[in-house]
Design a protein around this motif. Structure first.
Motif, mmCIF file in Angstrom:
data_model
loop_
_atom_site.group_PDB
_atom_site.id
_atom_site.type_symbol
_atom_site.label_atom_id
_atom_site.label_comp_id
_atom_site.label_asym_id
_atom_site.label_seq_id
_atom_site.Cartn_x
_atom_site.Cartn_y
_atom_site.Cartn_z
ATOM 1 N N THR A 149 29.495 21.312 30.703
ATOM 2 C CA THR A 149 28.780 20.458 29.759
ATOM 3 C C THR A 149 27.925 21.287 28.812
ATOM 4 O OG1 THR A 149 28.663 18.689 31.401
ATOM 5 C CG2 THR A 149 27.094 18.568 29.585
ATOM 6 N N GLN B 190 24.711 20.540 26.340
ATOM 7 C CA GLN B 190 23.703 19.512 26.094
ATOM 8 C C GLN B 190 22.828 19.911 24.915
ATOM 9 O OE1 GLN B 190 21.402 17.286 29.237
ATOM 10 N NE2 GLN B 190 19.822 18.725 28.574
ATOM 11 N N HIS C 205 16.465 11.917 22.616
ATOM 12 C CA HIS C 205 17.610 11.769 23.508
ATOM 13 C C HIS C 205 18.375 13.091 23.589
ATOM 14 C CE1 HIS C 205 19.571 11.126 19.577
ATOM 15 N NE2 HIS C 205 20.676 11.540 20.166
ATOM 16 N N LEU D 97 22.443 14.663 23.712
ATOM 17 C CA LEU D 97 23.871 14.442 23.530
ATOM 18 C C LEU D 97 24.568 15.454 24.420
ATOM 19 C CD1 LEU D 97 26.154 12.948 21.966
ATOM 20 C CD2 LEU D 97 26.190 14.962 20.475
ATOM 21 N N GLN D 98 25.419 14.978 25.313
ATOM 22 C CA GLN D 98 26.158 15.865 26.200
ATOM 23 C C GLN D 98 27.632 15.829 25.840
ATOM 24 O OE1 GLN D 98 25.172 14.557 30.192
ATOM 25 N NE2 GLN D 98 23.407 15.940 30.246
ATOM 26 N N HIS E 193 31.113 16.940 27.335
ATOM 27 C CA HIS E 193 31.671 17.293 28.640
ATOM 28 C C HIS E 193 33.115 17.764 28.529
ATOM 29 C CE1 HIS E 193 28.527 15.279 31.106
ATOM 30 N NE2 HIS E 193 28.424 14.495 30.049
ATOM 31 N N PHE F 20 34.802 14.559 26.403
ATOM 32 C CA PHE F 20 34.119 13.381 25.870
ATOM 33 C C PHE F 20 32.653 13.733 25.657
ATOM 34 C CE2 PHE F 20 33.755 13.193 30.441
ATOM 35 C CZ PHE F 20 32.491 12.696 30.705
ATOM 36 N N GLN F 21 31.974 12.875 24.929
ATOM 37 C CA GLN F 21 30.540 13.049 24.730
ATOM 38 C C GLN F 21 29.818 11.765 25.112
ATOM 39 O OE1 GLN F 21 29.994 14.042 20.574
ATOM 40 N NE2 GLN F 21 29.579 11.939 20.024
ATOM 41 N N GLU F 22 28.556 11.921 25.496
ATOM 42 C CA GLU F 22 27.729 10.760 25.810
ATOM 43 C C GLU F 22 26.290 11.047 25.419
ATOM 44 O OE1 GLU F 22 27.391 9.784 29.971
ATOM 45 O OE2 GLU F 22 27.370 11.887 30.550
ATOM 46 N N ARG F 23 25.630 9.986 25.060
ATOM 47 C CA ARG F 23 24.209 10.056 24.746
ATOM 48 C C ARG F 23 23.445 9.692 26.017
ATOM 49 N NH1 ARG F 23 21.054 7.344 19.670
ATOM 50 N NH2 ARG F 23 18.986 7.448 20.572
ATOM 51 N N VAL F 24 22.497 10.539 26.402
ATOM 52 C CA VAL F 24 21.720 10.275 27.619
ATOM 53 C C VAL F 24 20.230 10.387 27.325
ATOM 54 C CG1 VAL F 24 23.510 10.948 29.230
ATOM 55 C CG2 VAL F 24 21.944 12.675 28.396
#
Length: 155
Positions: free
Chosen positions: A76, A78, A90, A92-93, A95, A151-155
């Protein structure tokens, strides 16, 4: 000075590194994925000046996220985003999730995680070398992935 890329390009840049040599993701071995991730990890991005604003995470373990237990290596990147006042907003990761199936030998590897941050003063190459010197890496690098997801996700 090396140009800094936009975080908006991160997924495409990681996918490009994985497909270097014009290979399909299904044809990549674990070592191929690791080397691609390290090339991606060396790229500089236009990120927040916050401490730990750009980090790399190497982690593995057996998890049941989508049903049956699966041994997964998650690589990952980040990025931290700040609000207009400079406070944390926030992350953004991005992966690169490498799945292998399951079994007693994989479960016996347990779980592990290690972070590297570009602003820490640590050396990326030394971090990567230390990870590949782990006894678990000897087993992991010989595995053939059953699935590779980016993929990416906001955490």
């Amino acid at each position: 000075m090396t140009p800094r890329r936009s975080v908006d390009e991160a997924v495409a840049l990681l996918e490009g590194e994985l497909r270097a040599g014009h290979r399909a993701l299904a044809d990549l071995g674990t070592e191929d994925v690791w080397q691609s991730f390290l090339r991606f990890g060396r790229l500089l991005f236009d990120v927040s000046e916050a401490p730990d604003g750009d980090g790399l995470l190497f982690q593995y373990g057996t998890h049941s996220f989508d049903g049956s237990p699966t041994f997964t290596v998650d690589l990952t990147r980040q990025f931290e985003f700040s609000d207009a006042d400079g406070d944390h907003d926030h992350y953004l990761q991005v992966h690169c999730e490498v799945r292998y199936g399951s079994g007693p030998s994989l479960e016996a590897l347990g779980s592990f995680d290690s972070w590297f941050f570009h602003d820490s003063g640590d050396n990326l190459e030394e971090w990567a070398r230390a990870l590949t010197e782990l006894s678990a890496w000897t087993a992991i690098k010989m595995l053939t992935p059953t699935e590779i997801r980016v993929f990416q996700e906001r955490v």
